[in-house]
Design an enzyme around this catalytic site. Structure first.
Site, PDB file in Angstrom:
ATOM      1  N   ASP A 191      14.383  66.808  55.985  1.00 28.47           N
ATOM      2  CA  ASP A 191      13.910  65.429  55.621  1.00 28.47           C
ATOM      3  C   ASP A 191      12.441  65.536  56.175  1.00 28.47           C
ATOM      4  OD1 ASP A 191      13.609  62.595  55.112  1.00 28.47           O
ATOM      5  OD2 ASP A 191      13.187  61.826  56.707  1.00 28.47           O
TER       6      ASP A 191
ATOM      7  N   ASP B 195       8.307  62.071  49.725  1.00 34.03           N
ATOM      8  CA  ASP B 195       9.379  62.316  50.013  1.00 34.03           C
ATOM      9  C   ASP B 195      10.453  62.830  49.923  1.00 34.03           C
ATOM     10  OD1 ASP B 195      11.642  60.534  51.672  1.00 34.03           O
ATOM     11  OD2 ASP B 195      10.822  58.847  50.776  1.00 34.03           O
TER      12      ASP B 195
END
EC number: 3.4.23.12
Length: 438
Positions: free
Chosen positions: A315, A114
């Site tokens: 992201d 992440d």
């Protein structure tokens, strides 16, 4: 899953190895921020969180979109409340898992990779409350290289929210979807395929609620903060190459010397660091064209503001690219005008601009979308523009963000592209490629 698993996503060669501590009772010698680890070169396979599940390609897409939508809303919620909450709230869900092993002897588990989170954490025995995971939960008592972190340690001080109990550094992380993880900070040897790195600071989660929607057992934070894996390894760059949804080939993550350079002239963008939101990687988008037509969206639409609002985040865990409402409307309208297909309603899938494919199977002329970054123009391929949630339906793989004006460059637009984060020169570069090719 949730986001420090916040919310998400290595074939491996480390060129340097470090000797692990031998005592399970000692605190261990930590590498603090002024110290440098030998620069490792890591390459690890990634897999999509729904990999191996008995799902159709349409179900895979819809699940990914729903996770990404929750994550976008969670990021917005975090940014809105970033100025003074005691317990941080991070984005929920993530899209790519990496297999790692922890301890001596090692115990394997999968965790979300992440870029929108810093903390590395996994579930630990004994659990007050743990969610189901496909591998055994890590038991620190079985490892000779495990060591708890004292409250005065730098990594404990780096937590956004921590408490101290009998000189044990404790943490609490909350996610935008309501999931939480609580536990204590420790150091341990992490193994990536055949190479081991000792003294990695991580969270040992003993009370973890609301997770378990994916296959992961924790999170590997790849954000910009001091607790993330790139920061702890001291690497100046990392890259990933994500295959398209439904591909049988693995995606890859590379750190340090294994993150190869990019060809001269590759499109790039300046990385911007926000002191208010230090985890995220902000990039510099100046405009968007559709079918060669500049839409005239002001560059200020995508600028990070002094109060921490606005800006564009790149992201790994958000599926679609999200734009402020006016910018999205301009892109969607231009795309609809040029593709010349009848529209259909797929709002139940989280997609707003969808079309019926020709019943005769004739070729669709897809308008090219180009992202105008400050370091060059990234021309998106068809697989980065369209997504199919149902038979005979194609949709624009973009959406509108909230009133806050945040933009997110999502993973569909990054697929089949080597994305290199150069943390020393503050740049992200894009090299379109076939990610699954050996």
């Amino acid at each position: 899953m949730a986001s420090p698993l916040y919310s998400v996503v290595l074939g491996l060669a480390i060129v340097s190895a470090i000797v692990a501590p031998t005592s399970s009772t000692s605190r261990g010698t930590l590498l603090h921020h002024g110290q440098k680890r030998p620069q490792p070169g890591l390459r690890v396979d990634l897999e999509q969180v729904d990999s191996g599940k008995n799902l159709t390609k349409y179900e895979l897409i819809k699940r990914a979109i729903k996770r990404g939508e929750r994550r976008m809303r969670s990021i917005n919620a975090m940014l809105q409340s970033s100025s003074g909450i005691e317990t941080p709230v991070y984005a929920g869900d993530g899209e790519y898992l990496m297999n790692v092993a922890i301890g001596t002897p090692d115990s394997s588990f999968s965790a979300i990779m992440d870029t929108g989170s810093d903390l590395i954490w996994t579930q630990c025995e004994p659990c007050t409350q743990c969610f189901s995971q496909p591998t055994p939960i890590f038991n620190p008592q079985d490892s000779s290289s495990f060591s708890t972190l004292p409250c005065e340690s730098q990594y404990c001080q780096d937590l956004p929210s921590e408490t101290c109990n009998n000189n044990e550094c404790q943490y609490t992380y909350g996610y935008g979807d309501g999931s939480t993880t609580q536990g204590y900070m420790a150091t341990e040897t992490f193994t990536f395929e055949t190479s081991s790195v000792p003294n990695i600071a991580f969270g040992c989660g003993e009370d973890n609620q609301g997770f378990g929607q994916g296959n992961g057992a924790g999170l590997i934070g790849m954000g910009w903060g001091p607790l993330s894996l790139p920061s702890q390894l001291g690497v100046g760059q990392f890259s990933y190459c994500m295959t398209s949804y439904g591909s049988s080939s693995p995606s890859t993550l590379a750190l340090g010397s294994a993150a190869s350079g990019v060809p001269e002239g590759s499109p790039s963008t300046t990385l911007i660091h926000s002191s208010l939101n230090p985890t995220y990687y902000y990039i510099t988008l100046q405009g968007i064209t559709v079918g060669g037509d500049n839409l005239g969206i002001p560059s200020s639409t995508f600028q990070l503001q002094d109060d921490g609002t606005g800006g564009m985040i790149i992201d790994s865990g958000t599926t679609l690219t999200y734009l402020p409402q006016d910018a999205y409307n301009a892109v969607a309208q231009a795309f609809t005008d040029q593709i010349n297909l009848p529209t259909v309603d797929e709002s139940s899938s989280g997609l707003s601009t969808c079309f019926q494919q020709p019943s005769d199977g004739s070729t669709v002329q897809v308008p090219e979308i180009s992202m105008q970054f400050d370091g060059g123009v990234l021309n998106l391929g068809e697989q980065n523009i369209l997504i199919s949630p149902a038979e005979g339906v194609i949709c624009l793989a973009m959406g509108s963000s909230s009133q806050l004006g945040i933009s997110i460059f999502g993973n569909i637009q990054q697929q089949e592209t080597q994305v290199l984060y150069d943390l020393q020169n503050l740049a992200v570069s894009f090299v379109p490629t076939q990610c699954g090719a050996s």
